[in-house]
Design a protein around this motif. Structure first.
Motif, PDB file in Angstrom:
ATOM      1  N   GLU A 194      19.680  15.054 -56.364  1.00 32.90           N
ATOM      2  CA  GLU A 194      20.528  15.725 -56.325  1.00 32.90           C
ATOM      3  C   GLU A 194      21.354  16.051 -57.068  1.00 32.90           C
ATOM      4  OE1 GLU A 194      24.586  12.656 -55.549  1.00 32.90           O
ATOM      5  OE2 GLU A 194      22.902  11.882 -55.019  1.00 32.90           O
ATOM      6  N   HIS A 195      20.475  14.998 -58.220  1.00 34.62           N
ATOM      7  CA  HIS A 195      21.223  15.646 -60.439  1.00 34.62           C
ATOM      8  C   HIS A 195      20.679  16.956 -60.149  1.00 34.62           C
ATOM      9  CE1 HIS A 195      21.506  15.527 -64.462  1.00 34.62           C
ATOM     10  NE2 HIS A 195      19.944  15.853 -64.469  1.00 34.62           N
ATOM     11  N   ALA A 196      19.576  17.388 -59.354  1.00 28.12           N
ATOM     12  CA  ALA A 196      19.303  19.174 -60.483  1.00 28.12           C
ATOM     13  C   ALA A 196      19.542  19.832 -59.030  1.00 28.12           C
ATOM     14  CB  ALA A 196      17.451  18.927 -58.869  1.00 28.12           C
ATOM     15  N   HIS A 197      19.957  19.311 -57.930  1.00 31.46           N
ATOM     16  CA  HIS A 197      20.948  19.972 -57.429  1.00 31.46           C
ATOM     17  C   HIS A 197      22.454  20.033 -57.845  1.00 31.46           C
ATOM     18  CE1 HIS A 197      22.150  21.876 -53.585  1.00 31.46           C
ATOM     19  NE2 HIS A 197      22.878  21.436 -52.674  1.00 31.46           N
ATOM     20  N   ALA A 198      22.337  19.406 -58.392  1.00 32.19           N
ATOM     21  CA  ALA A 198      23.913  19.899 -58.882  1.00 32.19           C
ATOM     22  C   ALA A 198      23.919  20.420 -59.794  1.00 32.19           C
ATOM     23  CB  ALA A 198      24.893  18.049 -59.390  1.00 32.19           C
ATOM     24  N   LEU A 199      22.642  20.542 -61.025  1.00 34.90           N
ATOM     25  CA  LEU A 199      22.523  21.386 -62.341  1.00 34.90           C
ATOM     26  C   LEU A 199      22.507  22.895 -60.946  1.00 34.90           C
ATOM     27  CD1 LEU A 199      20.142  19.653 -64.028  1.00 34.90           C
ATOM     28  CD2 LEU A 199      22.923  20.152 -64.135  1.00 34.90           C
ATOM     29  N   ILE A 200      21.591  23.462 -60.230  1.00 32.74           N
ATOM     30  CA  ILE A 200      21.445  24.683 -59.596  1.00 32.74           C
ATOM     31  C   ILE A 200      22.185  24.858 -59.049  1.00 32.74           C
ATOM     32  CG2 ILE A 200      19.145  25.462 -58.552  1.00 32.74           C
ATOM     33  CD1 ILE A 200      17.394  23.690 -57.989  1.00 32.74           C
ATOM     34  N   SER A 201      23.167  24.122 -58.799  1.00 28.67           N
ATOM     35  CA  SER A 201      24.040  24.841 -57.375  1.00 28.67           C
ATOM     36  C   SER A 201      25.301  25.103 -58.243  1.00 28.67           C
ATOM     37  CB  SER A 201      24.719  23.858 -56.009  1.00 28.67           C
ATOM     38  OG  SER A 201      24.931  22.388 -56.667  1.00 28.67           O
ATOM     39  N   ASN A 202      25.836  24.630 -59.441  1.00 26.36           N
ATOM     40  CA  ASN A 202      26.471  24.781 -60.652  1.00 26.36           C
ATOM     41  C   ASN A 202      26.964  26.326 -61.225  1.00 26.36           C
ATOM     42  OD1 ASN A 202      29.078  25.203 -62.667  1.00 26.36           O
ATOM     43  ND2 ASN A 202      28.685  22.611 -62.610  1.00 26.36           N
ATOM     44  N   PRO A 203      28.090  27.022 -60.763  1.00 30.04           N
ATOM     45  CA  PRO A 203      28.635  28.715 -60.850  1.00 30.04           C
ATOM     46  C   PRO A 203      27.678  28.653 -62.180  1.00 30.04           C
ATOM     47  CG  PRO A 203      30.074  27.761 -60.385  1.00 30.04           C
ATOM     48  CD  PRO A 203      29.183  26.243 -60.129  1.00 30.04           C
ATOM     49  N   LEU A 204      27.768  27.305 -62.571  1.00 29.51           N
ATOM     50  CA  LEU A 204      27.953  27.727 -64.919  1.00 29.51           C
ATOM     51  C   LEU A 204      26.524  27.846 -65.163  1.00 29.51           C
ATOM     52  CD1 LEU A 204      30.885  25.602 -65.630  1.00 29.51           C
ATOM     53  CD2 LEU A 204      30.692  28.090 -65.980  1.00 29.51           C
ATOM     54  N   ILE A 205      25.711  27.867 -64.265  1.00 29.68           N
ATOM     55  CA  ILE A 205      24.323  26.861 -64.677  1.00 29.68           C
ATOM     56  C   ILE A 205      23.555  28.406 -65.304  1.00 29.68           C
ATOM     57  CG2 ILE A 205      23.170  28.021 -62.460  1.00 29.68           C
ATOM     58  CD1 ILE A 205      21.342  25.402 -64.380  1.00 29.68           C
ATOM     59  N   ILE A 206      23.534  29.712 -64.287  1.00 28.64           N
ATOM     60  CA  ILE A 206      23.354  31.187 -65.458  1.00 28.64           C
ATOM     61  C   ILE A 206      23.411  31.042 -66.681  1.00 28.64           C
ATOM     62  CG2 ILE A 206      23.297  33.412 -64.815  1.00 28.64           C
ATOM     63  CD1 ILE A 206      21.118  32.177 -62.875  1.00 28.64           C
ATOM     64  N   PRO A 207      24.871  31.053 -66.858  1.00 29.94           N
ATOM     65  CA  PRO A 207      25.790  31.347 -68.350  1.00 29.94           C
ATOM     66  C   PRO A 207      24.716  30.218 -69.463  1.00 29.94           C
ATOM     67  CG  PRO A 207      27.232  31.245 -66.756  1.00 29.94           C
ATOM     68  CD  PRO A 207      26.073  30.783 -66.251  1.00 29.94           C
ATOM     69  N   ALA A 208      24.739  28.907 -68.400  1.00 30.93           N
ATOM     70  CA  ALA A 208      24.455  27.835 -70.106  1.00 30.93           C
ATOM     71  C   ALA A 208      22.664  28.411 -69.939  1.00 30.93           C
ATOM     72  CB  ALA A 208      24.147  26.516 -69.373  1.00 30.93           C
ATOM     73  N   GLU A 209      22.080  28.326 -68.879  1.00 28.04           N
ATOM     74  CA  GLU A 209      21.094  28.975 -69.316  1.00 28.04           C
ATOM     75  C   GLU A 209      20.196  30.504 -69.705  1.00 28.04           C
ATOM     76  OE1 GLU A 209      18.611  27.925 -65.079  1.00 28.04           O
ATOM     77  OE2 GLU A 209      19.324  29.625 -65.346  1.00 28.04           O
ATOM     78  N   PHE A 210      21.140  31.251 -69.949  1.00 27.00           N
ATOM     79  CA  PHE A 210      21.711  31.895 -70.592  1.00 27.00           C
ATOM     80  C   PHE A 210      21.864  31.738 -71.818  1.00 27.00           C
ATOM     81  CE2 PHE A 210      21.039  34.979 -67.227  1.00 27.00           C
ATOM     82  CZ  PHE A 210      20.477  36.207 -67.826  1.00 27.00           C
ATOM     83  N   GLY A 211      22.378  30.916 -72.747  1.00 24.99           N
ATOM     84  CA  GLY A 211      22.960  30.298 -73.563  1.00 24.99           C
ATOM     85  C   GLY A 211      21.871  29.575 -74.643  1.00 24.99           C
ATOM     86  N   ILE A 212      21.360  28.774 -73.662  1.00 28.27           N
ATOM     87  CA  ILE A 212      19.845  28.208 -74.300  1.00 28.27           C
ATOM     88  C   ILE A 212      18.865  29.111 -74.346  1.00 28.27           C
ATOM     89  CG2 ILE A 212      18.099  26.441 -72.918  1.00 28.27           C
ATOM     90  CD1 ILE A 212      20.568  25.069 -71.989  1.00 28.27           C
TER      91      ILE A 212
END
Lengths: 222, 247
Positions: A47-65
């Motif tokens: 559920e935690h993983a899904h909440a992260l993956i399905s968040n629209p901000l995940i792509i910008p966050a990944e690029f940030g990291i």
């Protein structure tokens, strides 16, 4: 403009290294939190993983990291070569000074433990993020828990992960307190506490990360 | 006492250099390290050989002229001591010691144990000064400075510029030296005029000279004969990003 040029100096380099290092340290804490949910069973973990993956901000966050990670690596490598050039002739005899010195195996191997972590991250992403995709029956939620169990039943992977976390621990052992010093945020009255906290956090973070594959292998997580 | 010495001999800046072994006989425990070398040199001169070149001036540990590696540690094994104030009673009969010059790109060897430290002068020229009005000399105590600030500034000003910090650092970094000067002047009212440009220019001069960067290990602090603290480097880093943001 001058500020940008200043970031290229030896002190500017270390400011960026410290800043990106602390950001990556923050990321590690968050990642560790997610991992430890594995002890609470597949539902909460997925559920935690899904909440992260399905968040629209995940792509910008990944690029940030990714940007932070690449900056950290780039600055570290530049630093390493410049520092090597600063002493072209090695000493015949050289000893550690001891006393108040903070020199440690961790501090002398930062570039090597860092590059090891980079290799580890590539393998880790291949195994998990870009690994086989299973779904929980009925919900359409990615079953990362199953992947976790599958991977960490293989002794080679478990041994590799434990070794990688040991190297990460060595990196953090110097890195956490060193980043605070690089940013100039080391008040004298707090120095001893910050140095100690850096070591404790390094052991804690690396240890807890390493516990998960070991726990899966020995059946404590299944 | 008998002391075995393995000494770096290099006839000039272009010479490759090599280690040569000597034995110092009848060394008195009351001799300073440099006095012991003086005796070795007298014997070398008598034999018609070239004496070992090393720097020294006051021999009281306050001028910053002397300094070389004694068995891998700048100024030798005694903390808070320059090599001129290191005494032979710190060693045992039969000890073997290796003497080597500071090694850094920015400190080229001139001869034997003598290195060229003018890179430090260039760092000072870049900002290690304060502006004063011309005319009659002002009364020394006309500007009031709190005791705690004066004490802290003095702690930093205690740096004698010997170069042991560079010698001990795995990166041959001059961060401790440069930061001591920056901290000293940034604390005092006289140093406020150039406060921002000073840190920028001195760091640039440090980089131009070929010194490495600080790895926050603190080997410099451990070997510093004047006990200059790593907190000076934290201050320099802070002054640096403040100057960057002020731009």
């Amino acid at each position: 403009m001058r500020a940008l040029r200043m970031l290229g100096s030896s002190v500017g380099n270390k400011l960026l290294l410290g800043l990106t290092g602390l950001a990556l340290f923050g990321f590690l804490l968050f990642h560790l939190f997610g991992n430890l949910l594995g002890f609470l069973g597949p539902e909460i973990y997925n559920e935690h993983a899904h909440a992260l993956i399905s968040n629209p901000l995940i792509i910008p966050a990944e690029f940030g990291i990714l940007a932070i990670f690449l900056t950290h690596i780039y600055k570290a490598v530049v630093n390493y070569w410049k520092n090597r050039a600063a002493r072209p002739v090695a000493y015949g005899v050289k000893k550690w000074a001891g006393g108040p010195s903070r020199k440690s195996v961790g501090s002398t191997t930062m570039i090597w433990t860092g590059l090891s972590v980079l290799i580890f991250v590539a393998i880790h992403l291949k195994l998990f993020k870009y690994g086989p995709v299973y779904f929980e029956a009925g919900t359409g939620v990615r079953d990362l828990y199953r992947l976790l169990i599958d991977d960490f039943r293989r002794p080679g992977i478990v041994a590799g992960y434990v070794l990688a976390m040991f190297l990460l621990g060595l990196h953090l052992r110097h890195g956490i307190s060193s980043s605070i010093q690089s940013l100039g945020l080391m008040p004298e009255s707090w120095t001893a506490r910050i140095l100690r906290a850096g070591i404790v956090l390094a052991i804690l973070i690396a240890g807890l990360f390493a516990v998960i594959p070991v726990a899966v292998y020995f059946g404590a997580i299944r | 006492m008998r002391i075995h010495l393995t000494v770096w001999r290099q006839s000039g800046p272009k010479d490759a250099g090599r280690f040569i072994t000597y034995t110092a006989e009848d060394v008195s425990p009351d001799q300073s390290f440099l006095e012991m070398l003086d005796v070795v040199n007298e014997q070398l001169i008598k034999k018609g050989e070239e004496p070992i070149a090393f720097d020294s001036d006051c021999r009281e540990g306050i001028c910053g002229t002397c300094g070389f590696m004694v068995s891998g540690i700048p100024h030798g094994p005694e903390p808070g001591t320059t090599v001129c104030q290191l005494h032979m009673r710190k060693f045992k009969d039969g000890d073997s010691l290796t003497l080597e010059p500071w090694r850094a790109e920015a400190f080229p060897v001139i001869k034997d144990l003598v290195v060229d430290r003018s890179a430090f002068d260039k760092i000072i020229q870049a900002g290690g000064y304060t502006s004063v009005n011309t005319g009659g000399a002002r009364d020394a105590n006309a500007i009031l400075i709190g005791k705690s600030i004066a004490d802290a500034a003095m702690d930093s000003a205690a740096c004698i510029g010997c170069g042991a910090c560079v010698a001990a650092c795995k990166n041959a970094s001059a961060a401790l030296f440069t930061s001591a000067k920056i901290t000293h002047l940034s604390l005092l009212p006289q140093g406020q005029v150039e406060r921002t440009t000073r840190v920028v220019n001195m760091v640039a001069a440090m980089d131009d000279a070929g010194f490495g960067s600080c790895s926050n290990e603190g080997e410099c602090e451990a070997v510093c004969p004047k006990g200059i603290s790593l907190k000076n480097i934290a201050t320099m880093n802070r002054e640096y990003w403040k100057a960057m943001l002020a731009d």
